[in-house]
Write an enzyme that holds these catalytic residues in place. Structure first.
Site, PDB file in Angstrom:
ATOM      1  CG  ASP A  83      -0.631   0.032   2.250  1.00 56.91           C
ATOM      2  OD1 ASP A  83       0.402  -0.950   2.853  1.00 56.91           O
ATOM      3  OD2 ASP A  83      -0.392   0.682   3.648  1.00 56.91           O
ATOM      4  CD  GLU A 141       2.865  -1.122   7.977  1.00 52.64           C
ATOM      5  OE1 GLU A 141       3.471  -1.319   8.751  1.00 52.64           O
ATOM      6  OE2 GLU A 141       3.274  -0.474   6.508  1.00 52.64           O
ATOM      7  CD  GLU A 142       2.577   2.656   5.820  1.00 44.49           C
ATOM      8  OE1 GLU A 142       2.456   4.013   6.917  1.00 44.49           O
ATOM      9  OE2 GLU A 142       3.724   2.531   4.883  1.00 44.49           O
ATOM     10  CG  HIS A 367       5.708   7.270   6.835  1.00 43.32           C
ATOM     11  ND1 HIS A 367       4.294   7.932   7.701  1.00 43.32           N
ATOM     12  CD2 HIS A 367       6.231   6.337   6.115  1.00 43.32           C
ATOM     13  CE1 HIS A 367       4.640   6.074   7.383  1.00 43.32           C
ATOM     14  NE2 HIS A 367       5.277   5.623   6.935  1.00 43.32           N
TER      15      HIS A 367
END
Length: 394
Positions: A83, A141-142, A367
């Site tokens: 993702d 996962e995020e 990020h």
């Protein structure tokens, strides 16, 4: 043939997997929306002759692909997430995201490409292996609750003996491998608080219940939970990341205030202690001032707990492949990762592949809008997986 042949073929095919990574980077999809990404993975696996593929595993678009050898042996699972994040891209790469506000700002596109490269090699050489290899391509996962827990609950690890996972790391130089002996990440819990006071004119504070004062007291008190309640040998973090209260006028006492933050811990007892103390203190402080507080506390991903035997096997294999001086024991990160759910079920290890290269500005934190990697990390991730696999299946 054996491992050396596997590595040679992996290296020879790197252009294919760099292209896959770049396509994924250019067409990112955020958590729980990875329809096209999942389809591309399935199509690629099919092109390798891998037919045992389960799709839509768990709470989203996860895939579980299995390649079995002719001889009995262990079942080894390897995991990659796929993702992207809701981050606008500013990396400047020629294959930048075409989806506004969405970016592979954590390296999951590289993880996916690397695991696909391993799947191709194993499929070609399936008649040489003992046991079976299970490829876990994980969604989401995020964003909590993540995809790992639901994939485990859906049977992704049924019959699996050990599980290994990787993450590229922009803080570790390319050509280096990192690992943690025990904890590989922290439990990552979040909380939101809404404080209800009684607003009014700033000239008449005695007629009001000031939600800003209550919020300030809660924030100040919470900072002593770690310093005075937690055993100092147990790492822990309490962070308030958001505070909102009041209007634009300077002479108005705020009726309500909102707080948001995160708690990061390693061991479960510290995790429980902080949660209980934060809720108890916040409620008591609000009550003392005549206010009330509504607390939404979310138990996030647990901490990754690597198992000693699998760490020893993995580290030995990695040192043999990359050289002892290029495999580094890292300090524990307080970041969160839902790979932890796999290790609650099976023994295994989570490790890191260096992706930093200052010469190409591949050194921004994960990020960040300018995040990028040295793509050699894709080949190294695949090679790392193959070297660990060889211990079990050759």
């Amino acid at each position: 043939m054996g491992l050396s042949q596997w590595i040679n073929e992996l290296n020879a095919d790197q252009d294919q997997f760099i292209a896959i990574r770049r396509y994924l980077h250019q067409h990112p999809e955020p958590s729980f929306e990875e329809v096209n990404t999942s389809a591309l993975i399935a199509e690629t696996l099919a092109s390798f002759g891998i037919t045992d593929v389960k799709r839509n595993v768990g709470n989203g678009y996860g895939l579980v692909a299995t390649v079995s050898g002719p001889l009995p042996g262990p079942a080894v699972a390897l995991r990659a997430d796929f993702d992207a994040l809701r981050v606008p891209e500013e990396s400047g790469v020629e294959f930048a995201s075409e989806n506004p506000g969405i970016m592979h700002a954590c390296g999951h596109d590289a993880h996916t490409a690397a695991l696909l490269s391993v799947a191709k090699v194993i499929s070609v050489h399936r008649n040489e292996i003992k046991g079976r290899v299970v490829f876990l391509f994980q969604n989401a996962e995020e964003v909590q609750p993540g995809g790992a827990k639901s994939m485990v609950e859906a049977g992704a690890l049924d019959g699996v003996d050990v599980v290994y996972g990787i993450h590229v790391l922009s803080g570790l130089d390319v050509n280096r491998i990192g690992y943690c002996k025990t904890f590989g990440s922290a439990a990552s819990d979040t909380f939101k608080m809404k404080i209800q006071g009684r607003g009014g004119h700033a000239a008449n504070p005695h007629l009001c219940v000031d939600s800003v004062i209550v919020a300030a007291e809660i924030i100040t008190s919470a900072q002593t939970i770690v310093s005075r309640l937690v055993n100092p040998v147990n790492p822990a973090v309490v962070t308030f990341g958001g505070v909102r209260a009041g209007a634009t006028a300077a002479n108005v006492i705020a009726d309500t205030a909102s707080l948001a933050g995160t708690v990061r811990t390693l061991d479960s007892s510290t995790r429980s202690l902080i949660k209980a103390a934060l809720i108890e203190r916040s409620t008591a402080i609000a009550s003392f001032y005549g206010a009330s507080v509504d607390i939404d506390y979310t138990d996030g991903y647990p901490s990754i707990m690597n198992t000693a035997n699998e760490v020893e096997i993995g580290v030995n294999a990695l040192k043999e492949a990359f050289g002892e001086n290029n495999v580094e024991c890292l300090e524990v990160s307080m970041g969160g990762e839902d790979f932890a759910y796999y290790l609650q079920e099976k023994p295994g290890m989570f490790f890191y592949v260096g992706a930093r290269n200052d010469a190409i500005d591949a050194n921004y934190p994960h990020h960040h809008p300018k995040f990028k990697i040295d793509e050699h990390a894709i080949q190294q991730s695949g090679e790392a997986f193959l070297n660990v696999l060889a211990h079990y299946i050759l």
